[in-house]
Write a protein that holds these residues in place. Structure first.
Motif, short mmCIF file in Angstrom:
data_model
loop_
_atom_site.label_atom_id
_atom_site.label_comp_id
_atom_site.label_asym_id
_atom_site.label_seq_id
_atom_site.Cartn_x
_atom_site.Cartn_y
_atom_site.Cartn_z
N ASN A 1 36.81 37.17 51.76
CA ASN A 1 36.42 37.57 50.22
C ASN A 1 35.42 37.08 49.68
O ASN A 1 34.49 37.59 48.95
CB ASN A 1 37.64 37.41 49.42
N SER B 1 43.86 37.55 44.60
CA SER B 1 44.36 37.88 46.00
C SER B 1 46.05 38.11 45.99
O SER B 1 46.60 37.57 45.13
CB SER B 1 44.14 36.66 47.06
N ARG C 1 37.04 41.09 44.99
CA ARG C 1 36.10 40.44 43.91
C ARG C 1 35.93 41.63 43.19
O ARG C 1 35.62 42.91 43.58
CB ARG C 1 34.97 40.30 44.79
#
Length: 640
Positions: A25, A38, A49
Motif C-alpha cells: 500500500n 486497511s 490510499r
C-alpha cells in the motif's frame, strides 16, 4: 484519486501478512497522499490510499455496510452517485456519508454483480461480501482507472492499482511474458490483458472478476462494450446541437468536487472544447494549464493562450526550452512496464504544473478515438476504398511485388510514397492498419529478437491483438472498425495509462468527459461521414463547437502532444543509446540480436535512416530492465 491493494486466499483462511500489505500500500502513496486504511480478516487483507476529493472529512476507506459483512476499497469517481443515492434510499438503504464510495457498497447489496451497469464514471474497485464468500473486482467501461492482479503459486490472489505493488510480494515471479515483449515492440505499450510479467494480468476495461472462496479464479466477464449501433439524427445541425448538450452534461457532472478544480489546455480541439464547456457551466474563471516548447514544430502554446483568452480562464504555462530526458529513469519507475510513448514526458510536466494549483483537472483525452481525429483514419478509409476495387487474388501478389521493387522515399508526402501505399494494398484490412501504427514492423521485430527468444514466441505475432478485437467488433464500416480497435487497445493501453501514471505521480485526479460512456455510445452510432468528412476529421465536433471556439483553433493543422524525438536521439540521448547497444541490460536479457541493435544505432547516427521511435522503445525497455525488473526486493521495500 486513490490506490487499492489486496491479498486473498482463494482456498483457505490463512492470515494475510499485515506488514506485506502495508508495504504494498505504501508503494502507491503518491496516488493517495491524504491518508490510508486497511482491513484484515482470515483469508483476506485489503488496503487503500486516499486522495480526498468529495466529502473530504468522511469517506474514509475501507468502507463497510451496516453490519461490516461487505467491505470495499475503491479508486475513482461515480459521477451519478447522487441520483443513485436517491434510488437506493427508496429501497430502504441508509447512508452515513455524502461520498460516492458508499453508493458502491449499497449498490452491491441491491443489484449484486450488475451494480456496475448503474455506475457512470471511472473506477476500479474490490469488494468482499463475507456472507456470499465472494470477492468482486471491477474496472470502468473505457479503462480510465487501472487494476492489476496475479494468481500466485500457493493459491493466493493479489491485486493492486499499480504493478509495483505486486512486485513487492515475495511469491511474485519476475519472469517476462515473451508475447508481451513482442507486443511492446509493435505497439509501444503492452495491451490489455497482458502485462510484461507472465504471472500478472490487467483486468480489461468493461470487465469484472468474481472470485468465490473455494473456487478457481475463472475468466474476467464483460459487462459493456462500445455499441456502434446507429442512432437517429435528423440533420447535421440537429446532431451538432445534441453533441453540444451531451458534452456539456458530461462536463457538468465532472465539476463536482470539494477541492480546487481546473483543466489541461493544449490548444487542440478536444481540450479547448472541454474548457469552453467548463466556462459555460461555471461562474468562476477556469484554471487552465499548458506546456510550451522552444521547438516551434511542437509548440501549441499560442493556441492554448488564444483559447484561454477567448474563454477568460486563469491560464498557467510552463515552457520547456531544453530537453527533458532527465525524466527517463523516473518514468520507468512510474509505469512499472516498458512504455514508449514519448509524450509521457510533457504529460508528466503538465500534471506537475496543474497540481501546484488544483487537485482535479479535466482533460480532452478520447476525442481523437471517438470523433476520428487521427490522420491515419483518413488514410485507412482511402486505402480500404482502393482495396475494395481490386480482387484480393490479384491485389495481393501484384501489389506485394511492386511494393518490394519500389524504392523507399520516407521524405515524400504520404500520397507520393508509392512503396508504402503498394505494401498497404497487398495486406488485408487488419494487416494494413497494424502496419500503419506499429513502431517496428514485422521484419524489424524479426531482426531485433535473438533466435532463442523468437523460439519462445512459438509463432505468436502482435497483430493477433487486433485480430482478436476485430473478431468481436460490432462496427461495420471501415472507419468505425479502426476506431473500435483503438478504443480497445491504444486508448486504454497508451493514452489513459500515460495520463493515469503521470497525474497520480503528483496526487492529481484527471477526469475525462469525452470518455463518458453514454457520450461514447451515442457518438459511436453517428454516421461515419459526420465524423470524417472528406479529409476533415472531427467534422461534427468542429461544427458543434463553432459558437464556442475561434476558427483559428477549430481548423488549424493537428500537431499532437509530442516531443522532438529525433533531435533528442541525435543529441542528449546519443551517449546513452551507444552504451545500451554495447553491453548492459539489453545484452544480458538474451532477448535481442545485439548486432541489429548496433545497426539501428549506427544508421541513426550516420544519417542513413530515422530509427528514433525504435531506439526510444529500446531505451525505455533498458530503463525498465534496470529500474524495475533488476531491483532487488529489499531495495523496493526500502523505497516503499
Amino acid at each position: 484519486m486513490c490506490a487499492i491493494v489486496g491479498l486473498f486466499d482463494m482456498h483457505g483462511m490463512s492470515e494475510p501478512d499485515h506488514s506485506l500489505l502495508e508495504r504494498m500500500n505504501a508503494s502507491m502513496r503518491h496516488r493517495g497522499p491524504d491518508g490510508g486504511g486497511s482491513h484484515h480478516e482470515p483469508g483476506l487483507g485489503l488496503a487503500h490510499r486516499r486522495l480526498s476529493v468529495i466529502d473530504v472529512s468522511a469517506g474514509h476507506q475501507p468502507m463497510y455496510n451496516e453490519d461490516h459483512s461487505v467491505v470495499l476499497v475503491y479508486n475513482g469517481e461515480i459521477y451519478n452517485f447522487q441520483s443513485l443515492v436517491r434510488e437506493l434510499r427508496q429501497y430502504g438503504h441508509v447512508f452515513r456519508t455524502h461520498c460516492d464510495t458508499e453508493v458502491i457498497v449499497h449498490a452491491w447489496e441491491q443489484w449484486g454483480v450488475r451494480c456496475v451497469e448503474r455506475f457512470r464514471g471511472m473506477f476500479a474497485f474490490a469488494l468482499w461480501d463475507r456472507n456470499a464468500q465472494t470477492l468482486f473486482l471491477a474496472r470502468d467501461r473505457l479503462g480510465v482507472k487501472p487494476l492489476y492482479y496475479a494468481q500466485l503459486d500457493h493459491g493466493q490472489l493479489v491485486f493492486a492499482s499499480e504493478l509495483k505493488a505486486l512486485l513487492l510480494h515475495p511469491a511474485m515471479r519476475r519472469t517476462l511474458d515473451p508475447m508481451a515483449v513482442e507486443e511492446y515492440f509493435a505497439y509501444g505499450y503492452v495491451p490489455d490483458p497482458r502485462t510484461i510479467l507472465a504471472q500478472a494480468r490487467k483486468l480489461p476495461p468493461g470487465h469484472t472478476l468474481c472470485v468465490r472462496k473455494g473456487g478457481g479464479l475463472g475468466a474476467p466477464q464483460p459487462y459493456w462494450d462500445v455499441p456502434f449501433a446507429p442512432v437517429a439524427v435528423a440533420s447535421e445541425a440537429q446532431a451538432a446541437e445534441e453533441l453540444t448538450a451531451r458534452l456539456a452534461d458530461a462536463v457538468r457532472m465532472r465539476l463536482v468536487a470539494d477541492v480546487p478544480l481546473g483543466a489541461f489546455l493544449s490548444g487542440g480541439v478536444d481540450s479547448s472544447a472541454v474548457v469552453a464547456m467548463m466556462a459555460q457551466c461555471t461562474h468562476e474563471p477556469v484554471n487552465t494549464c499548458a506546456i510550451g516548447f522552444a521547438d516551434q514544430r511542437y509548440d501549441e502554446s499560442a493556441y492554448a493562450r488564444l483559447v484561454a483568452s477567448h474563454c477568460a480562464t486563469r491560464h498557467h504555462e510552463l515552457r520547456l526550452d531544453g530537453d527533458d530526458t532527465g525524466l527517463i529513469d523516473r518514468l520507468a519507475t512510474l509505469y512499472d512496464e516498458p512504455f514508449a510513448d514519448s509524450s509521457a514526458l510533457p504529460t508528466y510536466r503538465v500534471c506537475q504544473l496543474a497540481r501546484q494549483r488544483v487537485t482535479v483537472a479535466l482533460s480532452g483525452d478520447g476525442g481523437d478515438e471517438n470523433l476520428a481525429g487521427y490522420a491515419r483514419y483518413r488514410w485507412h478509409v482511402q486505402e480500404e476504398r482502393w482495396r475494395a476495387r481490386i480482387p484480393a487474388l490479384l491485389r495481393r501478389p501484384v501489389c506485394a511485388a511492386l511494393g518490394h521493387a519500389y524504392p523507399r522515399a520516407p521524405w515524400l508526402p504520404r500520397p507520393l510514397r508509392a512503396k508504402a501505399t503498394l505494401q498497404a494494398m497487398a495486406r488485408d484490412t487488419i494487416g494494413a492498419y497494424f502496419h500503419s501504427i506499429a513502431i517496428m514492423d514485422d521484419d524489424a521485430r524479426t531482426r531485433l529478437f535473438s533466435p532463442s527468444f523468437k523460439a519462445s514466441l512459438g509463432g505468436y505475432r502482435a497483430i493477433d491483438v487486433l485480430r482478436r478485437h476485430a473478431a468481436a467488433s460490432p462496427a461495420a464500416d471501415p472507419l468505425s472498425q479502426v476506431q473500435y480497435l483503438d478504443l480497445k487497445t491504444y486508448l486504454p493501453g497508451d493514452i489513459l495509462t500515460k495520463v493515469d501514471r503521470a497525474s497520480m505521480a503528483h496526487g492529481l485526479e484527471v477526469r475525462v468527459p469525452l470518455l463518458d460512456h453514454e457520450l461514447v455510445s451515442w457518438i459511436s452510432g453517428l454516421p461515419p461521414q459526420m465524423k470524417l468528412k472528406g479529409n476533415e476529421g472531427k467534422h461534427l465536433f468542429k461544427l458543434a463547437m463553432a459558437p464556442y471556439l475561434p476558427d483559428a483553433v477549430l481548423h488549424r493543422p493537428k500537431m499532437g502532444f509530442a516531443v522532438p524525438m529525433a533531435g533528442w536521439v541525435a543529441g542528449p540521448l546519443r551517449p546513452r543509446l551507444q552504451r545500451c547497444a554495447q553491453d548492459g541490460a539489453l545484452a544480458d536479457s538474451g532477448i535481442f540480436n545485439m548486432d541489429y541493435v548496433r545497426q539501428l544505432v549506427d544508421e541513426q547516427f550516420n544519417g542513413q535512416r530515422d530509427h528514433s521511435a525504435a531506439l526510444w522503445s529500446l531505451l525505455m525497455f533498458d530503463c525498465f530492465l534496470r529500474q524495475v525488473l533488476d531491483q532487488p526486493e529489499g531495495a523496493e521495500r526500502r523505497a516503499a
